[in-house]
Design an enzyme around this catalytic site. Structure first.
Site, PDB file in Angstrom:
ATOM      1  N   LYS A  95       0.718  -1.160  -0.097  1.00  0.00           N
ATOM      2  CA  LYS A  95       0.073  -0.062  -0.022  1.00  0.00           C
ATOM      3  C   LYS A  95       1.049   1.281   0.171  1.00  0.00           C
ATOM      4  O   LYS A  95       2.164   1.196   0.442  1.00  0.00           O
ATOM      5  CB  LYS A  95      -0.813  -0.131   1.085  1.00  0.00           C
ATOM      6  CG  LYS A  95      -0.407  -0.065   2.585  1.00  0.00           C
ATOM      7  CD  LYS A  95      -1.280  -0.151   3.797  1.00  0.00           C
ATOM      8  CE  LYS A  95      -0.755  -0.337   5.087  1.00  0.00           C
ATOM      9  NZ  LYS A  95      -1.316  -0.831   6.231  1.00  0.00           N
ATOM     10  N   MET A 131      13.158  24.388   2.765  1.00  0.00           N
ATOM     11  CA  MET A 131      12.271  23.398   1.657  1.00  0.00           C
ATOM     12  C   MET A 131      12.813  22.775   0.739  1.00  0.00           C
ATOM     13  O   MET A 131      12.638  21.634   0.711  1.00  0.00           O
ATOM     14  CB  MET A 131      11.133  24.747   1.059  1.00  0.00           C
ATOM     15  CG  MET A 131       9.930  24.055   0.267  1.00  0.00           C
ATOM     16  SD  MET A 131       9.029  25.061  -0.627  1.00  0.00           S
ATOM     17  CE  MET A 131       8.198  26.068   0.858  1.00  0.00           C
ATOM     18  N   ARG A 180     -11.218   0.444  14.207  1.00  0.00           N
ATOM     19  CA  ARG A 180     -10.938   1.035  12.939  1.00  0.00           C
ATOM     20  C   ARG A 180     -11.880   0.504  11.784  1.00  0.00           C
ATOM     21  O   ARG A 180     -13.077   0.465  12.200  1.00  0.00           O
ATOM     22  CB  ARG A 180      -9.358   0.960  12.417  1.00  0.00           C
ATOM     23  CG  ARG A 180      -9.134   1.857  11.292  1.00  0.00           C
ATOM     24  CD  ARG A 180      -7.486   2.239  10.944  1.00  0.00           C
ATOM     25  NE  ARG A 180      -7.066   0.683  10.384  1.00  0.00           N
ATOM     26  CZ  ARG A 180      -5.782   0.746   9.896  1.00  0.00           C
ATOM     27  NH1 ARG A 180      -4.990   1.286  10.080  1.00  0.00           N
ATOM     28  NH2 ARG A 180      -5.392  -0.600   9.424  1.00  0.00           N
ATOM     29  N   TYR A 188      17.788  29.569   8.392  1.00  0.00           N
ATOM     30  CA  TYR A 188      16.708  30.463   8.796  1.00  0.00           C
ATOM     31  C   TYR A 188      16.578  30.296  10.432  1.00  0.00           C
ATOM     32  O   TYR A 188      16.864  29.059  11.225  1.00  0.00           O
ATOM     33  CB  TYR A 188      15.438  29.802   8.316  1.00  0.00           C
ATOM     34  CG  TYR A 188      15.116  29.990   6.922  1.00  0.00           C
ATOM     35  CD1 TYR A 188      14.914  31.282   6.544  1.00  0.00           C
ATOM     36  CD2 TYR A 188      14.798  29.103   6.337  1.00  0.00           C
ATOM     37  CE1 TYR A 188      14.780  31.510   5.184  1.00  0.00           C
ATOM     38  CE2 TYR A 188      14.515  29.126   4.788  1.00  0.00           C
ATOM     39  CZ  TYR A 188      14.417  30.582   4.391  1.00  0.00           C
ATOM     40  OH  TYR A 188      14.246  30.664   2.919  1.00  0.00           O
TER      41      TYR A 188
HETATM   42  C1  PLP Z   1      -0.855  -1.941   6.806  1.00  0.00           C
HETATM   43  C2  PLP Z   1      -1.524  -3.232   7.191  1.00  0.00           C
HETATM   44  C3  PLP Z   1      -0.686  -4.188   7.219  1.00  0.00           C
HETATM   45  C4  PLP Z   1       0.798  -4.272   7.257  1.00  0.00           C
HETATM   46  O1  PLP Z   1       1.268  -3.878   8.512  1.00  0.00           O
HETATM   47  P1  PLP Z   1       2.722  -3.638   8.815  1.00  0.00           P
HETATM   48  O2  PLP Z   1       3.034  -3.196  10.279  1.00  0.00           O
HETATM   49  O3  PLP Z   1       3.471  -2.707   8.049  1.00  0.00           O
HETATM   50  O4  PLP Z   1       3.246  -4.990   8.685  1.00  0.00           O
HETATM   51  C5  PLP Z   1      -1.493  -5.643   7.528  1.00  0.00           C
HETATM   52  N1  PLP Z   1      -2.498  -5.463   7.559  1.00  0.00           N
HETATM   53  C6  PLP Z   1      -3.638  -4.266   7.511  1.00  0.00           C
HETATM   54  C7  PLP Z   1      -4.850  -4.571   7.618  1.00  0.00           C
HETATM   55  C8  PLP Z   1      -2.866  -3.094   7.122  1.00  0.00           C
HETATM   56  O5  PLP Z   1      -3.538  -2.038   7.324  1.00  0.00           O
END
Ligand code: PLP
Length: 353
Positions: free
Chosen positions: A34, A296, A124, A248
């Site tokens: 992701k 920046m 969640r 800065y």
């Molecule tokens: C991001 C995520 C993972 C992976 O988590 P890590 O801590 O990066 O291994 C697994 N399952 C779900 C549902 C996630 O959102």
């Protein structure tokens, strides 16, 4: 080009092998790619991993569709709640949807692949434990292609956390209510490496951050090695005398004479301004302090003794003294955030393909 990210794909393989050694060959790996593979670049990472893992997981449908449109044929699980109006895409692209809410059952197109997602205490995404019987009913009434069931831990980044066991025991009772054939998965990186004794790997695991070489929590995992290396070059070098101030707000004062090297990388590239006066780089084989407020598009380093030259290579991130883990500690965050916010505009070069 002001800096380059070198992504050492071979190290992803080493990290994946560390996962496989931990969970055993019979457990399926669902590589979490992701958010641009935690900033490393989703397509090259998926291309590299496609014949080494069975599954990919993405946060968004868009990411999964882009994998398909780029020829990735592995199974893909999308974590997000299917965006309203885009249900057909799961079916057409052969993407597995997460059913994290009771309302999703009726929206998905018949025969769409789906994994049930239960919230066992994170609050969640996911259906709640008291929705099990309603979920079973909906399962019976909506002819989707149900292939899996999962939950997600809120505390597996910490060893011996009682909440992990509580969530697991809640999940066990939920799991018992659904057909045996569903592929079952619970473990993120933390659960994989810190909870190996808990019998929570089931059929598959969902490693994310560990693939990119970082431990999910404070407890180090020596088998893992960061995949990413960030390099730049000095664009200007100047003399600085004791008492003169850099950047800065003049937040750093030279305590002795030396040299200032200017690095063309700043917070727009993903170095948090809060790291000001707080990290080191490698320059000509030795560590040099970043000094003065990060701006920046630039930060400065201080060098004693031998004058560095314009063009000298600066290693900003790599491992050990140059690790995203150190930055994360300084910033009160986790390495996930450090790599995920690296600007997409930085050139990425993929090695060991
Ligand atoms: C991001 C995520 C993972 C992976 O988590 P890590 O801590 O990066 O291994 C697994 N399952 C779900 C549902 C996630 O959102």
């Amino acid at each position: 080009m002001s800096s380059t990210l070198y992504i050492h794909l071979g190290k992803i393989l080493n990290n994946l092998n560390a996962v496989k050694n931990k969970v055993g060959e019979e457990v399926t790996c669902m590589a979490v790619v992701k958010d641009e593979a935690y900033g490393h670049g989703i397509l090259p990472v998926a291309e590299f991993l496609k014949d080494k893992v069975d599954w990919f997981c993405t946060a968004k449908l868009d990411e999964a569709v882009s994998l398909r449109e780029n020829g990735i044929e592995n199974e893909i699980l999308v974590f997000e709640i299917p965006p309203v109006g885009r249900e057909q895409e799961y079916k057409s692209y052969n993407i597995t949807a997460s059913i994290s809410d009771l309302s999703v059952f009726e929206r998905l197109i018949p025969d769409t692949k789906a994994h049930l997602h239960f919230d066992t205490g994170m609050f969640r995404l996911g259906m709640l434990p008291d929705q099990v019987s309603e979920a079973s009913q909906k399962m019976a009434n909506h002819s989707l292609n149900y292939t899996g069931i999962y939950t997600h831990f809120a505390n597996s980044d910490v060893k011996d956390h009682p909440r992990v066991k509580e969530q697991l025991s809640t999940f066990r009772s939920i799991r018992a209510e659904f057909p045996d054939a569903l592929m079952t998965h619970t473990a993120n990186s933390g659960a994989i490496f810190y909870y190996g004794e808990e019998d929570l790997y089931y059929d598959a695991v969902r490693p994310g951050v560990c693939l990119y070489g970082y431990a999910p929590g404070e407890d180090e995992i020596p088998e893992l090695e960061p995949v990413l290396e960030w390099k730049s070059n000095l664009v200007q070098v100047k003399k600085i005398l004791k008492g003169e101030m850099v950047g800065y707000g003049s937040r750093w004062t030279a305590s002795e004479d030396g040299w200032i090297g200017v690095v063309p990388v700043g917070y727009a590239d993903g170095i948090f301004r809060g790291l000001t006066n707080g990290f080191q780089v490698e320059l000509n084989g030795t560590l040099a302090d970043e000094v003065g407020t990060i701006s920046m598009d630039y930060f400065m380093v201080f060098v004693k003794g031998q004058k560095p030259d314009i063009g000298d290579e600066v290693v900003i991130l790599r491992n050990k003294d140059l690790s995203a883990d150190l930055w994360a500690k300084k910033m009160g965050t986790i390495p996930y955030e450090i790599t995920t916010v690296l600007s997409p505009k930085i050139k990425r070069v993929y090695l060991d393909q």
